[in-house]
Write a protein that holds these residues in place. Structure first.
Motif, PDB file in Angstrom:
ATOM      1  N   VAL A 273       0.858  -1.179   0.000  1.00 11.72           N
ATOM      2  CA  VAL A 273       0.000   0.000   0.000  1.00 11.72           C
ATOM      3  C   VAL A 273       0.894   1.227   0.000  1.00 11.72           C
ATOM      4  O   VAL A 273       1.734   1.388   0.886  1.00 11.72           O
ATOM      5  N   SER A 274       0.723   2.069  -1.004  1.00  7.78           N
ATOM      6  CA  SER A 274       1.586   3.248  -1.138  1.00  7.78           C
ATOM      7  C   SER A 274       1.064   4.402  -0.293  1.00  7.78           C
ATOM      8  O   SER A 274      -0.149   4.633  -0.214  1.00  7.78           O
ATOM      9  N   VAL A 275       1.985   5.102   0.330  1.00  9.93           N
ATOM     10  CA  VAL A 275       1.629   6.362   0.983  1.00  9.93           C
ATOM     11  C   VAL A 275       1.440   7.396  -0.119  1.00  9.93           C
ATOM     12  O   VAL A 275       2.265   7.500  -1.031  1.00  9.93           O
ATOM     13  N   THR A 276       0.336   8.124  -0.053  1.00  7.58           N
ATOM     14  CA  THR A 276       0.064   9.115  -1.091  1.00  7.58           C
ATOM     15  C   THR A 276       1.213  10.108  -1.166  1.00  7.58           C
ATOM     16  O   THR A 276       1.555  10.753  -0.160  1.00  7.58           O
ATOM     17  N   PRO A 277       1.856  10.234  -2.337  1.00 13.48           N
ATOM     18  CA  PRO A 277       2.978  11.168  -2.445  1.00 13.48           C
ATOM     19  C   PRO A 277       2.527  12.619  -2.346  1.00 13.48           C
ATOM     20  O   PRO A 277       1.340  12.931  -2.496  1.00 13.48           O
ATOM     21  N   GLN A 278       3.451  13.490  -2.079  1.00 14.49           N
ATOM     22  CA  GLN A 278       3.155  14.918  -1.995  1.00 14.49           C
ATOM     23  C   GLN A 278       2.701  15.418  -3.361  1.00 14.49           C
ATOM     24  O   GLN A 278       3.369  15.216  -4.364  1.00 14.49           O
ATOM     25  N   ILE A 279       1.553  16.051  -3.396  1.00 14.10           N
ATOM     26  CA  ILE A 279       1.008  16.564  -4.653  1.00 14.10           C
ATOM     27  C   ILE A 279       1.353  18.047  -4.784  1.00 14.10           C
ATOM     28  O   ILE A 279       1.299  18.801  -3.804  1.00 14.10           O
ATOM     29  N   SER A 280       1.700  18.470  -5.989  1.00 12.01           N
ATOM     30  CA  SER A 280       2.026  19.882  -6.244  1.00 12.01           C
ATOM     31  C   SER A 280       0.883  20.782  -5.800  1.00 12.01           C
ATOM     32  O   SER A 280      -0.296  20.488  -6.043  1.00 12.01           O
TER      33      SER A 280
ATOM     34  N   VAL B 137      -6.463  -3.407  -8.144  1.00 10.31           N
ATOM     35  CA  VAL B 137      -6.681  -2.091  -7.536  1.00 10.31           C
ATOM     36  C   VAL B 137      -5.374  -1.603  -6.904  1.00 10.31           C
ATOM     37  O   VAL B 137      -4.769  -2.312  -6.091  1.00 10.31           O
ATOM     38  N   ARG B 138      -4.948  -0.421  -7.286  1.00  8.90           N
ATOM     39  CA  ARG B 138      -3.745   0.190  -6.699  1.00  8.90           C
ATOM     40  C   ARG B 138      -4.173   1.085  -5.545  1.00  8.90           C
ATOM     41  O   ARG B 138      -4.959   2.015  -5.731  1.00  8.90           O
ATOM     42  N   CYS B 139      -3.671   0.791  -4.341  1.00  4.87           N
ATOM     43  CA  CYS B 139      -4.136   1.481  -3.133  1.00  4.87           C
ATOM     44  C   CYS B 139      -3.144   2.550  -2.671  1.00  4.87           C
ATOM     45  O   CYS B 139      -1.933   2.307  -2.628  1.00  4.87           O
ATOM     46  N   TYR B 140      -3.703   3.694  -2.319  1.00  9.22           N
ATOM     47  CA  TYR B 140      -2.924   4.781  -1.709  1.00  9.22           C
ATOM     48  C   TYR B 140      -3.584   5.147  -0.384  1.00  9.22           C
ATOM     49  O   TYR B 140      -4.808   5.126  -0.258  1.00  9.22           O
TER      50      TYR B 140
ATOM     51  N   LEU C 202      -7.491   3.368  -5.555  1.00  9.83           N
ATOM     52  CA  LEU C 202      -8.304   3.567  -4.357  1.00  9.83           C
ATOM     53  C   LEU C 202      -7.574   4.534  -3.434  1.00  9.83           C
ATOM     54  O   LEU C 202      -6.426   4.295  -3.053  1.00  9.83           O
ATOM     55  N   MET C 203      -8.235   5.637  -3.087  1.00 10.44           N
ATOM     56  CA  MET C 203      -7.639   6.685  -2.260  1.00 10.44           C
ATOM     57  C   MET C 203      -8.241   6.626  -0.861  1.00 10.44           C
ATOM     58  O   MET C 203      -9.388   7.027  -0.639  1.00 10.44           O
ATOM     59  N   ASP C 204      -7.469   6.094   0.086  1.00 15.48           N
ATOM     60  CA  ASP C 204      -7.918   5.966   1.470  1.00 15.48           C
ATOM     61  C   ASP C 204      -7.507   7.216   2.242  1.00 15.48           C
ATOM     62  O   ASP C 204      -6.323   7.506   2.408  1.00 15.48           O
TER      63      ASP C 204
END
Length: 690
Positions: free
Chosen positions: A323-330, A412-415, A391-393
């Motif tokens: 499960v990936s940690v949501t990266p910093q978005i611009s 499903v790719r989970c963030y 999927l954005m948790d």
């Protein structure tokens, strides 16, 4: 005799005759007026009954009887009405009263027979049908229903005789034919080919009765079909669905399991993976998530070979999905009109081809409907080359990702966000991470219907660059998945670019998120959703897109949006947040709407939402929250400051519900400066109260 006296007598006699004639005419007129009034009341009652306004109909039929106690049609209608309302004893009383007035009414005897048949009073039903048959000797429905009443008493030969009479009158009378087959089967007189034929007839009738809303009769037909053909998979499936709708879940599960689990039957028709999907919903309703996941997975494997390929390869792998940690978005911005919106960056260059679809599913804590949402999506997944699913948790405190992996691992790719960033920022993060050419966003409790992605792709794949978004029809559903209403916009079956869409979407939010797909380039140009409008960010986004792009309409109902009335009523729709949000969305759009349409669209939107928000003030009023109602009205006044709005407000204040706080509200409101309201439109509190 005195001539004068005689003359006076003649005059009096003529006068009396004239008076009598006048009285007779007036009496006839009064009687005619009285009869006309009775007819009008009865007709109005009948209209209410047809529109399912049963209480109103009952009151009017009662009025007819007060004026004309022996009104047969009113008595009969009250009997039918009581039956509709689930009051069989009352219904029988009314029908018997109608027969006292008109004992030769065949329809009343027939309806009485039907009422008794439903209550399984078969002998009494038979008696009523025979009375009706005396009055109408050759009647298809009477023959059929009498036959059924006899069959239920195991009087098969006599029942068969009446079914055959019905079929002689109408050879294609399917109900009588099916009942005839059922009676012959009970006597062991059918060949295996005939049993299959009659099983199919029963199943067909079950489908028709279910569509008409008569679940009880549908269940009877399905069970009879299975009795005729025990391995009739479709009948088992339909029976499971009908029992589920009746909330007989304990009976529905074994019905589905016993026959859906038969590998032999499923090999005959692998598309019956739908049985497992339905079974998954049943388990989900029981909150048995382990069994629900198992059923959903099995159904998806039978339905979608792309899913099967990935899932089977994942089963052989012991590596847990990361499960990936949501990266910093611009944090950049895009200016449109007078406002700034979150920037959506370009897709980074890559040798890997971009998929057509990016589906972003947002979730926070709630898991009640997530499995159903993902299943509706995975059933249509065309493979990773065509679609990516993100999927954005939003920093859930419940084991959301564990559940997702059990049904969607490898697909499903989970963030997961390190902290809750709000629903709109969560959507924007998913869009920023997407690589697809077209973006579709789903809440965790919404779902798509079969054909959503295939049909929209077929229309949008080679469409003009002028099209920035597409939409389709959708259904509103409640927490149980029951359809409340549907939205089709009035375009019929004509697919293409609706040229009045800017006016429609600019005035009111008529399309919900799961029914909308947006080109990624549109987000890159116009920015993402506006975080300051968490409740209606999609409406503002849709207006923004419609101001600069065409929209594509794909006909049909292809998505579902779930309403949660209790939460919405208390947290949003019954508070001052609602009119504030609508006003802000209207003001934002006013800064970028095309100048030639801006004024009129804005005025219509203000008027539209003024009406709705004013009505929502009744929610806190009925709860005794005077201050809450006042705050809603205060904010609603900022929505529309026109003289027409002021008139609407004063009319609203005359309602009975507003009585407890009317004078206090008016006293406060009159101290608030309201532009463009003439003095004569500001009556005193006493005048309004009167």
């Amino acid at each position: 005799m005195n001539p004068t006296k005689v003359s006076e007598c003649k005059v009096k006699s003529r006068t009396q005759i004239a008076v009598q004639k006048h009285q007779s005419v007036q009496g006839n007129k009064a009687e005619l007026l009285y009869k006309t009034e009775v007819v009008e009341i009865f007709q109005l009652a009948f209209q209410h009954q047809r529109a399912n306004r049963l209480v109103e109909a009952e009151l009017l039929y009662t009025q007819v009887l007060e004026k004309q106690p022996g009104h047969h049609e009113a008595l009969y209608s009250l009997g039918m009405l009581a039956q509709q309302m689930g009051q069989p004893q009352t219904a029988e009383q009314w029908l018997n009263a109608a027969l006292q007035i008109q004992p030769d009414s065949a329809k009343t005897w027939f309806s009485l027979g039907n009422l008794r048949l439903v209550q399984e009073q078969f002998l009494e039903a038979e008696k009523a049908y025979r009375q009706a048959l005396v009055l109408v000797p050759d009647s298809l429905p009477i023959y059929n229903n009498l036959g059924y009443a006899l069959q239920q008493q195991r009087l098969f030969e006599e029942a068969i005789k009446y079914y055959q009479k019905a079929l002689k009158l109408k050879p294609d009378f399917i109900e009588a034919e099916a009942n005839l087959g059922n009676a012959l089967h009970a006597q062991g007189k059918l060949s295996s080919e005939q049993q299959l034929h009659y099983a199919q007839l029963n199943n067909k009738l079950g489908v028709a009765r279910k569509k008409a809303g008569d679940l009880k009769t549908a269940v009877t037909y399905y069970k009879q079909a299975i009795a005729l053909q025990p391995d009739f998979l479709e009948a088992h499936y339909n029976l499971g669905l009908a029992l589920q709708e009746q909330s007989e879940l304990e009976e529905a599960i074994p019905t589905a399991v016993n026959y859906a689990s038969s590998k032999k039957l499923l090999k005959i028709n692998p598309n019956y993976g739908e049985i497992y999907l339905n079974l998954g919903k049943i388990y989900q309703e029981q909150n048995n998530l382990t069994e629900a996941i198992s059923a959903y997975r099995q159904g998806l494997k039978l339905i979608n070979p792309h899913y099967t390929k990935v899932i089977e390869s994942e089963q052989t792998s012991e590596i847990a999905q990361e499960v990936s940690v949501t990266p910093q978005i611009s944090q950049g911005n895009v200016t449109v009109g007078a406002y700034q919106f979150p920037a959506i960056g370009l897709v980074p260059d890559s040798e890997k081809a971009r998929p057509f679809w990016s589906v972003v599913v947002t979730v926070y804590n709630r898991t009640d409907y997530l499995l159903e949402c993902l299943t509706s999506l995975l059933a249509q997944w065309p493979g990773e080359e065509e679609m990516e699913i993100l999927l954005m948790d939003n920093a859930s405190e419940t084991p959301v990702l564990e559940m997702v992996n059990r049904i969607g691992k490898g697909v499903v790719r989970c963030y997961r966000n390190p902290e809750n960033i709000g629903p709109v920022n969560n959507m924007n993060a998913g869009i920023a991470l997407s690589r697809g050419k077209w973006i579709h966003i789903l809440h965790d409790d919404d779902c798509v219907l079969p054909g959503f992605y295939a049909r929209l792709k077929q229309s949008l794949e080679d469409c003009s660059d002028s099209i920035g978004a597409g939409f389709t029809g959708f259904e509103y559903i409640n927490g149980k998945g029951e359809v409340l209403s549907s939205q089709e916009y009035g375009y019929g079956e004509q697919r293409g670019i609706p040229h009045d869409w800017l006016w429609k979407i600019g005035t009111i939010c008529i399309v919900m998120l799961p029914a909308v797909v947006i080109r990624r380039e549109t987000f890159e140009r116009l920015g993402g959703y506006y975080p300051q409008l968490p409740e209606i960010a999609d409406w503002e986004m849709n207006k923004r897109i419609a101001s600069f792009y065409d929209w594509w309409y794909e006909p049909g109902i292809l998505a579902r949006y779930r309403l949660h009335f209790q939460r919405l009523s208390t947290e949003y729709w019954g508070s001052s947040k609602q009119p504030t949000a609508f006003r802000q969305a209207i003001e934002i759009a006013e800064s970028y709407l095309p100048s030639e349409f801006c004024s009129e669209i804005t005025a219509q939107a203000r008027s539209q939402y003024f009406d709705g928000c004013l009505e929502s003030a009744l929610i806190p009023l009925k709860a005794g929250d005077i201050f809450g109602a006042f705050r809603i009205i205060q904010e609603t006044l900022k929505l529309d400051r026109s003289p027409e709005a002021a008139v609407k407000l004063f009319a609203w204040l005359t309602q009975t519900e507003a009585a407890p706080l009317r004078e206090e509200i008016i006293a406060k409101l009159l101290s608030v400066p309201v532009d463009n309201i003439p003095t004569e439109l500001k009556p005193s509190p006493t005048a309004i109260a009167a």
